[in-house]
Design a protein around this motif. Sequence first.
Motif, mmCIF file in Angstrom:
data_model
loop_
_atom_site.group_PDB
_atom_site.id
_atom_site.type_symbol
_atom_site.label_atom_id
_atom_site.label_comp_id
_atom_site.label_asym_id
_atom_site.label_seq_id
_atom_site.Cartn_x
_atom_site.Cartn_y
_atom_site.Cartn_z
ATOM 1 N N ILE A 159 0.834 -1.205 0.000
ATOM 2 C CA ILE A 159 0.000 0.000 0.000
ATOM 3 C C ILE A 159 0.866 1.252 0.000
ATOM 4 O O ILE A 159 0.592 2.223 -0.733
ATOM 5 N N LEU A 160 1.927 1.247 0.804
ATOM 6 C CA LEU A 160 2.789 2.437 0.879
ATOM 7 C C LEU A 160 3.544 2.669 -0.427
ATOM 8 O O LEU A 160 3.765 3.819 -0.828
ATOM 9 N N GLU A 161 3.936 1.588 -1.110
ATOM 10 C CA GLU A 161 4.585 1.743 -2.406
ATOM 11 C C GLU A 161 3.604 2.269 -3.442
ATOM 12 O O GLU A 161 3.967 3.073 -4.307
ATOM 13 N N LYS A 162 2.357 1.828 -3.364
ATOM 14 C CA LYS A 162 1.323 2.368 -4.242
ATOM 15 C C LYS A 162 1.153 3.865 -3.996
ATOM 16 O O LYS A 162 0.995 4.662 -4.938
ATOM 17 N N THR A 163 1.222 4.254 -2.745
ATOM 18 C CA THR A 163 1.085 5.669 -2.394
ATOM 19 C C THR A 163 2.251 6.478 -2.941
ATOM 20 O O THR A 163 2.072 7.617 -3.395
ATOM 21 N N ARG A 164 3.434 5.909 -2.912
ATOM 22 C CA ARG A 164 4.601 6.592 -3.487
ATOM 23 C C ARG A 164 4.426 6.817 -4.978
ATOM 24 O O ARG A 164 4.992 7.744 -5.541
#
Length: 208
Positions: A159-164
């Motif tokens: 999820i955090l990589e998607k946010t990046r």
Amino acid sequence: MIKMNKITKIFKPILFYVALGLLVYALTLKINILDFDLWARLINGFSIVNNGHVFYNDIVSYTQTHLWYDPEWLTSSLFYIVLQKFSGQGLVFLRFLLSYLIFIFIMFNIKNSKNETKNKYNLFFYLIILLILIESGAILFTVRCQLITYILLGIWFFILEKTRNNQNKYLIFLPIIMLFWLNLHGGSIAGVGIIILYAIGEFLNKKK
């Protein structure tokens, strides 16, 4: 030739996932050292499923304890239900399934990363993670709460990589995951630390 390449492209990942599953399953059957914490999990799970509440003290302690609530009560319930429905073999299969899912999310995160590693080096990542899991006892012992934390960490990173990548819509799932994570394993604190590290990294990269 083109048709053959398409067939190869379809079956190659399937064969990889099957081979990976067989490897993890073989390790699950071969390495099965008893983890005494499992009995505490099953006892607490029995109380929750049959009595509808958690124990208010540590009944497996040899000395008197203060007021205590099992922070892993949801995992305890899961373990007991699996044992009740499928006996000990069910717990063995659950350990295999959780261990396998850890690898699946590792691969998803490698593919999802902005700095995707070349395919020829991916095998080294899998071997390193496998050694870490064995060394830490994650797949060395009987089924443990830590396995669920490793899976949720994989989802967290995804999820955090998607946010990046400016796909902020996935952030809505973080508080939902944390709500369950807090009741599954104490490793949920790692999720908070990872968010802080990501925030510092994006600040240093001069991003929002």
